[in-house]
Design an enzyme around this catalytic site. Structure first.
Site, PDB file in Angstrom:
ATOM      1  N   GLY A 155       0.841  -1.197   0.000  1.00  0.00           N
ATOM      2  CA  GLY A 155       0.000   0.000   0.000  1.00  0.00           C
ATOM      3  C   GLY A 155       0.870   1.238   0.000  1.00  0.00           C
ATOM      4  O   GLY A 155       2.036   1.198  -0.413  1.00  0.00           O
ATOM      5  N   SER A 156       0.318   2.330   0.488  1.00  0.00           N
ATOM      6  CA  SER A 156       1.050   3.599   0.432  1.00  0.00           C
ATOM      7  C   SER A 156       2.107   3.668   1.541  1.00  0.00           C
ATOM      8  O   SER A 156       2.006   2.974   2.559  1.00  0.00           O
ATOM      9  CB  SER A 156       0.067   4.757   0.576  1.00  0.00           C
ATOM     10  N   THR A 157       3.074   4.535   1.336  1.00  0.00           N
ATOM     11  CA  THR A 157       4.132   4.705   2.332  1.00  0.00           C
ATOM     12  C   THR A 157       3.540   5.228   3.651  1.00  0.00           C
ATOM     13  O   THR A 157       3.926   4.772   4.728  1.00  0.00           O
ATOM     14  CB  THR A 157       5.217   5.652   1.788  1.00  0.00           C
ATOM     15  N   THR A 164       0.554   4.730   4.976  1.00  0.00           N
ATOM     16  CA  THR A 164      -0.081   3.646   5.736  1.00  0.00           C
ATOM     17  C   THR A 164       0.982   2.659   6.219  1.00  0.00           C
ATOM     18  O   THR A 164       0.898   2.145   7.337  1.00  0.00           O
ATOM     19  CB  THR A 164      -1.153   2.935   4.892  1.00  0.00           C
ATOM     20  N   GLY A 165       1.976   2.402   5.393  1.00  0.00           N
ATOM     21  CA  GLY A 165       3.068   1.495   5.775  1.00  0.00           C
ATOM     22  C   GLY A 165       3.742   1.957   7.066  1.00  0.00           C
ATOM     23  O   GLY A 165       4.092   1.138   7.929  1.00  0.00           O
ATOM     24  N   GLU A 172       5.586  -3.350   1.117  1.00  0.00           N
ATOM     25  CA  GLU A 172       5.786  -2.952  -0.281  1.00  0.00           C
ATOM     26  C   GLU A 172       5.031  -1.654  -0.465  1.00  0.00           C
ATOM     27  O   GLU A 172       3.795  -1.645  -0.439  1.00  0.00           O
ATOM     28  CB  GLU A 172       5.231  -4.033  -1.227  1.00  0.00           C
ATOM     29  N   CYS A 185       2.579   0.715  -8.589  1.00  0.00           N
ATOM     30  CA  CYS A 185       3.674   1.234  -7.776  1.00  0.00           C
ATOM     31  C   CYS A 185       4.943   1.360  -8.602  1.00  0.00           C
ATOM     32  O   CYS A 185       5.746   2.260  -8.412  1.00  0.00           O
ATOM     33  CB  CYS A 185       3.917   0.291  -6.602  1.00  0.00           C
TER      34      CYS A 185
END
Ligand code: NAD
Length: 466
Positions: free
Chosen positions: A216-218, A220-221, A238, A272
């Protein structure tokens, strides 16, 4: 239906899933309650010892049965994926579902042998790899099926059990993957739940989940990483990317334009690993832009169910509005628009035209941000040192590519890119045995490859005195 501990179950609440080509309600998906996510985690926990004890060969047989069952339902799965995600049925949706089935069959064959480090008169030293327990798999809306199955297949073959939570924007195909698994896998081995983002939060905080594999997005990561600290969860993240492609002055650029176009715009650029910054040497830049635009003009944007469509809609309204804001910024700053540039808001679906920006400033938003939609800056550069610096000047480090006739010169540039994957004179080649992961804020750990397989295990060292 949700798949929880071997049962297909409904939820008391539902949420709307929209078809992005029309913004009409496609289906009402079950919104799993906190009790249901708890039951799924408990089911996976109960199923773990027997699944781990089966051994590699038996798990391989189960995974092959699962691939066969999915294959038998392939057409329905491909249509469902197009309807909820938007990607063209005859190209990307087919490739994604077939790719996921292929991945399951191939991953099923992989093994991690016990490594004997020493076997001498004093001792035997072995390195073993043991499964972790319950794996939480959390996936995004751009490639929901393939990215989900990358996680599920590797987790299951190594002896873990799984709770999969797809994005609330694209839950339907993953839920069907769960229902089909109920017929062939032992109870509790694969649980699939849809619902809001809070389910992801519950999973990342849960003491009985041993690992989170997240795509997902950075942003949220980073939240996943913070909330996984409680029980020191293993993590594979990722995340986002802002990939540069560098076209060197000697590149046979006319012949590579179709490849570069698709590497930037496939899946309507919601990838991505899409090319998001295309750097072309000044000596060929003007001609390159005009040829690239000519090729792009032959591609159509439309409903993914229409066989004439090359590029589908943007998957959701939130992302569409983000893109609309970026398009506004391009207009407000008077950047040169070589193609597209205006979103027709009168259309019912989330359609965004292929848009090419001719050499905007390096500091512009369209260069610095990850657009995650069909807008691409084609930038000019004079000097190879300068372009390497610009390519690396990003908090992201997912992928990159270098294009040129002199292979050694291209490899020399590739070796200096700070990214998890670099392609030379090709792009978007992936494989079950090829590690894939991001440097810097594009992620942590890898998927695929032997390294990716090992990330679903603990290393155990056994030392036996003779
Ligand atoms: P997102 O981060 O918004 O959501 C991803 C998943 O996380 C969804 O299932 C969501 O429900 C869940 N989630 C949201 N909040 C959570 C929380 N607090 N805890 C746990 N889970 C939570 O990402 P997205 O918008 O669905 O996907 C787009 C992004 O994904 C882009 O940045 C793209 O680059 C990235 N992406 C990366 C890869 C890769 O392999 N590196 C692949 C595809 C997409």
């Amino acid at each position: 239906m949700l798949s929880i501990d071997g049962q297909a179950v409904t939820a008391s609440a539902t949420f709307d899933v929209l078809n992005p080509a029309s913004n009409t309600v496609l289906a009402k998906a079950p919104a799993a309650s906190p009790e249901q996510i708890e039951a799924a985690i408990q089911g996976a926990r109960n199923a773990f010892p027997a699944w781990a004890a089966l051994g590699w060969d038996e798990r391989e047989s189960y995974l092959n049965c699962y691939a066969d069952a999915l294959d038998a339902n392939k057409d329905e799965l491909i249509t469902l994926l197009t309807l909820e995600q938007g990607k063209p049925r005859h190209t990307m949706a087919t490739t994604e579902v077939e790719g996921a089935i292929y991945w399951i069959r191939e991953v099923a064959k992989r093994r991690i042998p016990v490594e004997v480090l020493e076997d001498n008169e004093q001792q035997v030293v072995q390195v073993q790899h043991t499964p972790l327990g319950v794996v939480g798999a959390i996936t995004p809306w751009n490639v929901p099926v393939l990215l989900g199955l990358w996680k599920v297949a590797f987790a299951l073959v190594t002896g873990n059990t799984v709770v999969l939570k797809p994005s609330p924007y694209t839950p339907l195909t993953s839920l069907r993957f769960g229902e089909i698994a109920l017929k062939v896998l032992p109870s509790g081995v694969l649980n699939v739940l849809s619902g809001g983002n809070e389910l992801g939060q519950i999973m990342t905080e849960h003491p009985h989940i041993a690992k989170i594999s997240f795509t997902g997005s950075t942003a949220t990561g980073q939240r996943v990483m913070a909330s996984s600290a409680g029980n020191l969860k293993r993590l594979t993240l990722e995340l986002g990317g802002n990939d540069a492609a560098i076209v060197l002055p000697d590149a046979d650029y006319k012949s590579i334009i179709p490849t570069l176009f698709w590497a930037a715009f496939d899946n309507s650029a919601q990838l991505c690993i899409a090319i998001k910054r295309l750097y072309v040497h000044t000596s060929i830049h003007a001609e390159f832009v005009s040829e690239f635009v000519a090729y792009a003009k032959t591609k159509s944007v439309g409903d993914g169910m229409d066989p004439a469509t090359d590029l589908g809609p943007i998957q959701n309204r939130m992302q569409y509005e983000k893109l609309a804001d970026l398009f506004e910024d391009v207009k407000n700053n008077d950047y040169r628009v070589a193609l597209g540039g205006t979103i027709d808001r009168s259309l019912a679906g989330n359609f965004v035209p292929v848009t090419i920006i001719d050499n905007p400033p390096e500091s512009s938003r369209v260069v610095q941000e990850e657009p995650f939609g069909p807008i691409l800056p084609i930038l000019a550069y004079d000097d190879v040192e300068d372009v390497i610096r610009r390519a690396n000047n990003s908090p992201f480090g997912l992928g990159g590519s270098v294009w040129g006739k002199n292979r050694d010169a291209a490899i020399a540039v590739a070796n200096r890119l700070e990214t998890g994957t670099v392609w030379v004179n090709q792009i978007h080649v992936y494989g079950v045995d090829i590690p894939f992961g991001g440097h810097k804020q594009s992620g942590l750990g890898v998927e695929n490859g032997h390294e990716g397989l090992c990330e679903f295990t603990n290393t155990r060292t056994l030392l036996i005195k003779k």
